[in-house]
Design a protein around this motif. Structure first.
Motif, PDB file in Angstrom:
ATOM      1  N   ALA A  40      24.517  16.167 -14.174  1.00 31.60           N
ATOM      2  CA  ALA A  40      23.922  16.578 -12.903  1.00 31.60           C
ATOM      3  C   ALA A  40      22.577  17.252 -13.133  1.00 31.60           C
ATOM      4  O   ALA A  40      22.424  18.051 -14.055  1.00 31.60           O
ATOM      5  CB  ALA A  40      24.857  17.525 -12.154  1.00 31.60           C
ATOM      6  N   LYS A  41      21.601  16.912 -12.322  1.00 35.74           N
ATOM      7  CA  LYS A  41      20.281  17.535 -12.380  1.00 35.74           C
ATOM      8  C   LYS A  41      20.226  18.772 -11.481  1.00 35.74           C
ATOM      9  O   LYS A  41      19.372  19.635 -11.655  1.00 35.74           O
ATOM     10  CB  LYS A  41      19.197  16.540 -11.936  1.00 35.74           C
ATOM     11  CG  LYS A  41      19.130  15.306 -12.787  1.00 35.74           C
ATOM     12  CD  LYS A  41      18.612  15.626 -14.175  1.00 35.74           C
ATOM     13  CE  LYS A  41      18.487  14.345 -14.980  1.00 35.74           C
ATOM     14  NZ  LYS A  41      18.480  14.578 -16.397  1.00 35.74           N
ATOM     15  N   ALA A  42      21.124  18.835 -10.512  1.00 33.79           N
ATOM     16  CA  ALA A  42      21.170  19.963  -9.577  1.00 33.79           C
ATOM     17  C   ALA A  42      22.575  20.055  -8.989  1.00 33.79           C
ATOM     18  O   ALA A  42      23.315  19.074  -8.987  1.00 33.79           O
ATOM     19  CB  ALA A  42      20.154  19.760  -8.450  1.00 33.79           C
ATOM     20  N   VAL A  43      22.917  21.246  -8.514  1.00 35.03           N
ATOM     21  CA  VAL A  43      24.210  21.462  -7.854  1.00 35.03           C
ATOM     22  C   VAL A  43      23.931  22.247  -6.583  1.00 35.03           C
ATOM     23  O   VAL A  43      23.289  23.300  -6.618  1.00 35.03           O
ATOM     24  CB  VAL A  43      25.187  22.255  -8.750  1.00 35.03           C
ATOM     25  CG1 VAL A  43      26.502  22.497  -8.029  1.00 35.03           C
ATOM     26  CG2 VAL A  43      25.431  21.535 -10.062  1.00 35.03           C
ATOM     27  N   ARG A  44      24.391  21.738  -5.469  1.00 35.12           N
ATOM     28  CA  ARG A  44      24.226  22.446  -4.194  1.00 35.12           C
ATOM     29  C   ARG A  44      25.109  23.691  -4.188  1.00 35.12           C
ATOM     30  O   ARG A  44      26.202  23.689  -4.747  1.00 35.12           O
ATOM     31  CB  ARG A  44      24.637  21.560  -3.025  1.00 35.12           C
ATOM     32  CG  ARG A  44      23.734  20.391  -2.793  1.00 35.12           C
ATOM     33  CD  ARG A  44      24.311  19.541  -1.663  1.00 35.12           C
ATOM     34  NE  ARG A  44      23.560  18.321  -1.526  1.00 35.12           N
ATOM     35  CZ  ARG A  44      22.724  18.079  -0.523  1.00 35.12           C
ATOM     36  NH1 ARG A  44      22.585  18.954   0.450  1.00 35.12           N
ATOM     37  NH2 ARG A  44      22.058  16.947  -0.475  1.00 35.12           N
ATOM     38  N   PHE A  45      24.621  24.730  -3.534  1.00 37.59           N
ATOM     39  CA  PHE A  45      25.427  25.945  -3.411  1.00 37.59           C
ATOM     40  C   PHE A  45      26.737  25.658  -2.690  1.00 37.59           C
ATOM     41  O   PHE A  45      27.763  26.243  -3.017  1.00 37.59           O
ATOM     42  CB  PHE A  45      24.652  27.049  -2.685  1.00 37.59           C
ATOM     43  CG  PHE A  45      23.674  27.778  -3.552  1.00 37.59           C
ATOM     44  CD1 PHE A  45      23.882  27.957  -4.911  1.00 37.59           C
ATOM     45  CD2 PHE A  45      22.512  28.289  -3.004  1.00 37.59           C
ATOM     46  CE1 PHE A  45      22.974  28.638  -5.701  1.00 37.59           C
ATOM     47  CE2 PHE A  45      21.591  28.978  -3.783  1.00 37.59           C
ATOM     48  CZ  PHE A  45      21.825  29.152  -5.133  1.00 37.59           C
ATOM     49  N   SER A  46      26.718  24.754  -1.730  1.00 40.60           N
ATOM     50  CA  SER A  46      27.953  24.434  -1.000  1.00 40.60           C
ATOM     51  C   SER A  46      28.974  23.774  -1.931  1.00 40.60           C
ATOM     52  O   SER A  46      30.173  24.033  -1.824  1.00 40.60           O
ATOM     53  CB  SER A  46      27.657  23.525   0.194  1.00 40.60           C
ATOM     54  OG  SER A  46      27.033  22.323  -0.220  1.00 40.60           O
ATOM     55  N   LEU A  51      33.839  24.462  -5.341  1.00 42.14           N
ATOM     56  CA  LEU A  51      34.455  24.475  -6.673  1.00 42.14           C
ATOM     57  C   LEU A  51      35.099  25.828  -6.950  1.00 42.14           C
ATOM     58  O   LEU A  51      36.242  25.895  -7.420  1.00 42.14           O
ATOM     59  CB  LEU A  51      33.413  24.184  -7.755  1.00 42.14           C
ATOM     60  CG  LEU A  51      33.049  22.736  -8.011  1.00 42.14           C
ATOM     61  CD1 LEU A  51      31.820  22.659  -8.912  1.00 42.14           C
ATOM     62  CD2 LEU A  51      34.206  21.983  -8.625  1.00 42.14           C
ATOM     63  N   CYS A  52      34.373  26.908  -6.664  1.00 34.82           N
ATOM     64  CA  CYS A  52      34.894  28.251  -6.903  1.00 34.82           C
ATOM     65  C   CYS A  52      36.120  28.540  -6.041  1.00 34.82           C
ATOM     66  O   CYS A  52      37.078  29.161  -6.508  1.00 34.82           O
ATOM     67  CB  CYS A  52      33.808  29.298  -6.649  1.00 34.82           C
ATOM     68  SG  CYS A  52      32.497  29.284  -7.880  1.00 34.82           S
ATOM     69  N   GLU A  53      36.086  28.070  -4.812  1.00 32.20           N
ATOM     70  CA  GLU A  53      37.221  28.273  -3.906  1.00 32.20           C
ATOM     71  C   GLU A  53      38.458  27.553  -4.430  1.00 32.20           C
ATOM     72  O   GLU A  53      39.535  28.145  -4.527  1.00 32.20           O
ATOM     73  CB  GLU A  53      36.857  27.755  -2.517  1.00 32.20           C
ATOM     74  CG  GLU A  53      37.960  27.872  -1.493  1.00 32.20           C
ATOM     75  CD  GLU A  53      37.567  27.233  -0.169  1.00 32.20           C
ATOM     76  OE1 GLU A  53      38.461  26.648   0.468  1.00 32.20           O
ATOM     77  OE2 GLU A  53      36.386  27.290   0.212  1.00 32.20           O
ATOM     78  N   ILE A  54      38.315  26.294  -4.771  1.00 32.77           N
ATOM     79  CA  ILE A  54      39.456  25.484  -5.205  1.00 32.77           C
ATOM     80  C   ILE A  54      39.971  25.929  -6.576  1.00 32.77           C
ATOM     81  O   ILE A  54      41.185  26.007  -6.793  1.00 32.77           O
ATOM     82  CB  ILE A  54      39.079  23.986  -5.225  1.00 32.77           C
ATOM     83  CG1 ILE A  54      38.806  23.515  -3.801  1.00 32.77           C
ATOM     84  CG2 ILE A  54      40.177  23.152  -5.880  1.00 32.77           C
ATOM     85  CD1 ILE A  54      38.131  22.161  -3.704  1.00 32.77           C
ATOM     86  N   LEU A  55      39.043  26.234  -7.498  1.00 33.69           N
ATOM     87  CA  LEU A  55      39.436  26.614  -8.857  1.00 33.69           C
ATOM     88  C   LEU A  55      39.683  28.116  -9.006  1.00 33.69           C
ATOM     89  O   LEU A  55      40.026  28.582 -10.088  1.00 33.69           O
ATOM     90  CB  LEU A  55      38.364  26.157  -9.855  1.00 33.69           C
ATOM     91  CG  LEU A  55      38.170  24.644  -9.959  1.00 33.69           C
ATOM     92  CD1 LEU A  55      36.981  24.326 -10.849  1.00 33.69           C
ATOM     93  CD2 LEU A  55      39.434  23.959 -10.477  1.00 33.69           C
ATOM     94  N   ASP A  56      39.506  28.868  -7.907  1.00 30.34           N
ATOM     95  CA  ASP A  56      39.728  30.312  -7.896  1.00 30.34           C
ATOM     96  C   ASP A  56      38.982  30.977  -9.049  1.00 30.34           C
ATOM     97  O   ASP A  56      39.591  31.572  -9.954  1.00 30.34           O
ATOM     98  CB  ASP A  56      41.223  30.626  -7.962  1.00 30.34           C
ATOM     99  CG  ASP A  56      41.507  32.101  -7.736  1.00 30.34           C
ATOM    100  OD1 ASP A  56      40.706  32.759  -7.036  1.00 30.34           O
ATOM    101  OD2 ASP A  56      42.510  32.604  -8.273  1.00 30.34           O
ATOM    102  N   CYS A  57      37.659  30.827  -9.030  1.00 31.06           N
ATOM    103  CA  CYS A  57      36.827  31.372 -10.100  1.00 31.06           C
ATOM    104  C   CYS A  57      35.483  31.830  -9.545  1.00 31.06           C
ATOM    105  O   CYS A  57      35.230  31.719  -8.355  1.00 31.06           O
ATOM    106  CB  CYS A  57      36.632  30.339 -11.202  1.00 31.06           C
ATOM    107  SG  CYS A  57      35.710  28.872 -10.688  1.00 31.06           S
ATOM    108  N   GLN A  58      34.644  32.332 -10.407  1.00 32.76           N
ATOM    109  CA  GLN A  58      33.301  32.771 -10.064  1.00 32.76           C
ATOM    110  C   GLN A  58      32.292  31.732 -10.551  1.00 32.76           C
ATOM    111  O   GLN A  58      32.581  30.971 -11.486  1.00 32.76           O
ATOM    112  CB  GLN A  58      32.997  34.120 -10.733  1.00 32.76           C
ATOM    113  CG  GLN A  58      33.846  35.265 -10.215  1.00 32.76           C
ATOM    114  CD  GLN A  58      33.559  35.550  -8.747  1.00 32.76           C
ATOM    115  OE1 GLN A  58      32.408  35.684  -8.344  1.00 32.76           O
ATOM    116  NE2 GLN A  58      34.619  35.649  -7.960  1.00 32.76           N
ATOM    117  N   PRO A  59      31.089  31.682  -9.953  1.00 31.00           N
ATOM    118  CA  PRO A  59      30.072  30.725 -10.411  1.00 31.00           C
ATOM    119  C   PRO A  59      29.782  30.828 -11.913  1.00 31.00           C
ATOM    120  O   PRO A  59      29.568  29.831 -12.584  1.00 31.00           O
ATOM    121  CB  PRO A  59      28.837  31.083  -9.582  1.00 31.00           C
ATOM    122  CG  PRO A  59      29.386  31.668  -8.331  1.00 31.00           C
ATOM    123  CD  PRO A  59      30.626  32.412  -8.762  1.00 31.00           C
ATOM    124  N   GLY A  60      29.846  32.031 -12.461  1.00 31.95           N
ATOM    125  CA  GLY A  60      29.607  32.235 -13.881  1.00 31.95           C
ATOM    126  C   GLY A  60      30.688  31.621 -14.764  1.00 31.95           C
ATOM    127  O   GLY A  60      30.473  31.411 -15.961  1.00 31.95           O
TER     128      GLY A  60
END
Length: 68
Positions: A40-46, A51-60
């Protein structure tokens, strides 16, 4: 590329398959594969938010900076 996307690592930790994650996110397997394989060259914040919601994690937990 100095930014590493660790979606596959988080998927393994949460024991979720690619098929299940793509369905929950509403994206194609091809687009999920691009994320998982660091193409991926970019990832949308949405997308990152979902991803964070489903995987129950933080962006980091998903994004990592590695110095060249």
């Amino acid at each position: 590329m100095p930014i590493i996307v660790n979606v596959d690592v988080m998927m393994a930790k949460r024991k979720i398959s690619s098929t299940e994650l793509s369905q929950k996110m509403g994206i194609t397997m091809a687009n999920l594969s691009i994320l998982k394989n660091n193409k991926a060259k970019a990832v949308r914040f949405s997308t990152l938010e979902k991803l964070c919601e489903i995987l129950d994690c933080q962006p980091g937990d998903i994004l990592e900076y590695v110095k060249d």
